[in-house]
Design a protein around this motif. Structure first.
Motif, mmCIF file in Angstrom:
data_model
loop_
_atom_site.group_PDB
_atom_site.id
_atom_site.type_symbol
_atom_site.label_atom_id
_atom_site.label_comp_id
_atom_site.label_asym_id
_atom_site.label_seq_id
_atom_site.Cartn_x
_atom_site.Cartn_y
_atom_site.Cartn_z
ATOM 1 N N ASN A 28 0.644 -1.226 -0.080
ATOM 2 C CA ASN A 28 0.156 -0.100 0.095
ATOM 3 C C ASN A 28 0.807 1.342 -0.055
ATOM 4 N N ALA A 29 1.833 1.171 0.582
ATOM 5 C CA ALA A 29 2.912 2.462 0.930
ATOM 6 C C ALA A 29 3.432 2.691 -0.700
ATOM 7 N N TYR A 30 3.988 1.524 -1.441
ATOM 8 C CA TYR A 30 4.492 1.934 -2.458
ATOM 9 C C TYR A 30 3.316 2.425 -3.457
ATOM 10 N N ARG A 31 2.147 2.066 -3.284
ATOM 11 C CA ARG A 31 1.253 2.807 -4.423
ATOM 12 C C ARG A 31 0.890 4.129 -4.123
ATOM 13 N N ASP A 32 1.052 4.431 -2.817
ATOM 14 C CA ASP A 32 0.821 5.796 -2.266
ATOM 15 C C ASP A 32 2.019 6.695 -2.995
ATOM 16 N N LEU A 33 3.190 6.275 -2.799
ATOM 17 C CA LEU A 33 4.341 6.769 -3.006
ATOM 18 C C LEU A 33 4.253 7.263 -4.618
ATOM 19 N N VAL A 34 4.130 6.127 -5.292
ATOM 20 C CA VAL A 34 4.166 6.509 -6.960
ATOM 21 C C VAL A 34 2.834 7.269 -7.297
ATOM 22 N N GLN A 35 1.699 7.406 -6.441
ATOM 23 C CA GLN A 35 0.651 8.194 -7.062
ATOM 24 C C GLN A 35 0.846 9.500 -6.354
ATOM 25 N N SER A 36 1.688 9.738 -5.444
ATOM 26 C CA SER A 36 2.187 11.159 -5.052
ATOM 27 C C SER A 36 3.282 11.726 -5.916
ATOM 28 N N GLY A 37 3.756 11.102 -7.243
ATOM 29 C CA GLY A 37 4.609 11.831 -7.857
ATOM 30 C C GLY A 37 6.089 11.128 -8.009
ATOM 31 N N LEU A 38 6.338 10.087 -7.107
ATOM 32 C CA LEU A 38 7.580 9.518 -7.069
ATOM 33 C C LEU A 38 7.814 8.489 -8.251
ATOM 34 N N SER A 39 8.877 8.609 -8.907
ATOM 35 C CA SER A 39 9.094 7.574 -9.916
ATOM 36 C C SER A 39 9.273 6.159 -9.324
ATOM 37 N N THR A 40 8.895 5.263 -10.409
ATOM 38 C CA THR A 40 8.865 3.788 -9.840
ATOM 39 C C THR A 40 10.115 3.523 -9.581
ATOM 40 N N LYS A 41 11.385 3.809 -10.250
ATOM 41 C CA LYS A 41 12.807 3.431 -10.060
ATOM 42 C C LYS A 41 12.995 3.806 -8.604
ATOM 43 N N LYS A 42 12.962 5.146 -8.588
ATOM 44 C CA LYS A 42 13.287 5.801 -7.148
ATOM 45 C C LYS A 42 12.345 4.966 -5.992
ATOM 46 N N THR A 43 11.318 4.755 -6.059
ATOM 47 C CA THR A 43 10.629 4.128 -4.962
ATOM 48 C C THR A 43 11.191 2.496 -4.830
ATOM 49 N N HIS A 44 11.498 2.073 -5.864
ATOM 50 C CA HIS A 44 12.190 0.552 -5.808
ATOM 51 C C HIS A 44 13.519 0.934 -4.816
ATOM 52 N N LEU A 45 14.280 1.903 -5.259
ATOM 53 C CA LEU A 45 15.547 2.204 -4.667
ATOM 54 C C LEU A 45 15.378 2.364 -3.218
ATOM 55 N N ILE A 46 14.457 3.123 -2.757
ATOM 56 C CA ILE A 46 13.915 3.352 -1.393
ATOM 57 C C ILE A 46 13.621 2.093 -0.569
ATOM 58 N N PHE A 47 12.895 1.349 -1.228
ATOM 59 C CA PHE A 47 12.242 0.220 -0.659
ATOM 60 C C PHE A 47 13.343 -1.016 -0.513
ATOM 61 N N PHE A 48 14.323 -1.144 -1.534
ATOM 62 C CA PHE A 48 15.267 -1.876 -1.318
ATOM 63 C C PHE A 48 16.257 -1.422 -0.243
ATOM 64 N N CYS A 49 16.578 -0.055 0.051
ATOM 65 C CA CYS A 49 17.459 0.358 0.945
ATOM 66 C C CYS A 49 16.597 0.116 2.404
#
Length: 235
Positions: A142-163
């Motif tokens: 759910n957090a991933y979907r919220d982040l992407v919908q707020s304008g963050l790119s999928t690449k940056k979101t994946h990197l954040i979640f990996f870290c």
């Protein structure tokens, strides 16, 4: 011992990244439909049930076991009030930072407690790691979907979640080295986290998982709690 801590804490953390991958696939490969909407809410409800099982079966019992009545009440209330103030602050900020921090509010304290509990109660530590991992999966989804919908790119979101996946290992090792011989301090941490998590559960997660005129999604919470019961019984 250290290898077990890294292994189980790694499992508990990697589900954040897996949840993000599943959310990405779900968003881009599953067409919009009422069924997709129900699945999203059911996953939120399932996560709420697992969180509740962590409170009822692991965190709160450990606090009750180690703390007196007054310290138990005070630490629980401080946790609830602290999370309430943070939740209010994040609501005013809005955007991706709020969503990201909200997901970590329960993960970090639980990871620290996980490392501290390993030396004294291996079975409970394993159960806690499984619960944290299962809990992080729908939360990250759910957090991933919220982040992407707020304008963050999928690449940056994946990197954040990996870290973020490695925070579990860092937290668990910190708890192991600094809190292993401090069961009372660990109990304070778990009770503090319990108050805050329960606040978040009632304030944010349960209301968002509810759907009008749909009763099956709430069954997800029951199934999530059942997962915790099964884990406790096995241990």
């Amino acid at each position: 011992m250290l290898s077990s801590i890294v292994l189980y804490a790694g499992f508990a953390g990697i589900t954040i990244f897996i949840g993000g991958l599943l959310a990405n696939y779900f968003n881009h490969h599953i067409p919009e439909s009422p069924v997709k909407y129900e699945i999203t809410h059911t996953l939120m409800s399932f996560g709420a049930g697992i969180i509740l099982s962590a409170l009822a079966l692991v965190l709160v019992p450990k606090g009750i076991e180690e703390l007196g009545l007054l310290p138990l009440v005070v630490s629980f209330l401080i946790g609830a009030v602290a999370f309430m103030l943070l939740d209010e602050y994040l609501a005013k900020r809005g955007g991706q930072v709020a969503t990201l921090l909200a997901m970590l509010m329960d993960f970090i304290p639980e990871s620290i407690a996980l490392g501290a509990v390993f030396a004294s109660d291996y079975g409970t530590a394993v159960l806690l790691a499984v619960i944290i991992g299962l809990q992080n999966l729908p939360e990250a989804f759910n957090a991933y979907r919220d982040l992407v919908q707020s304008g963050l790119s999928t690449k940056k979101t994946h990197l954040i979640f990996f870290c973020l996946s490695f925070l579990g290992i860092i937290g668990a090792l910190s708890g192991h080295f600094f809190l292993t011989n401090s069961p009372v301090l660990t109990a304070y941490l778990m009770t503090f986290a319990s108050g805050g998590i329960l606040y978040l559960l009632i304030q944010d997660i349960i209301p968002e998982s509810k759907m009008e005129k749909n009763y099956l999604t709430s069954l997800g919470a029951t199934l999530g709690f059942l997962v915790g019961m099964i884990g406790e019984k096995i241990v």
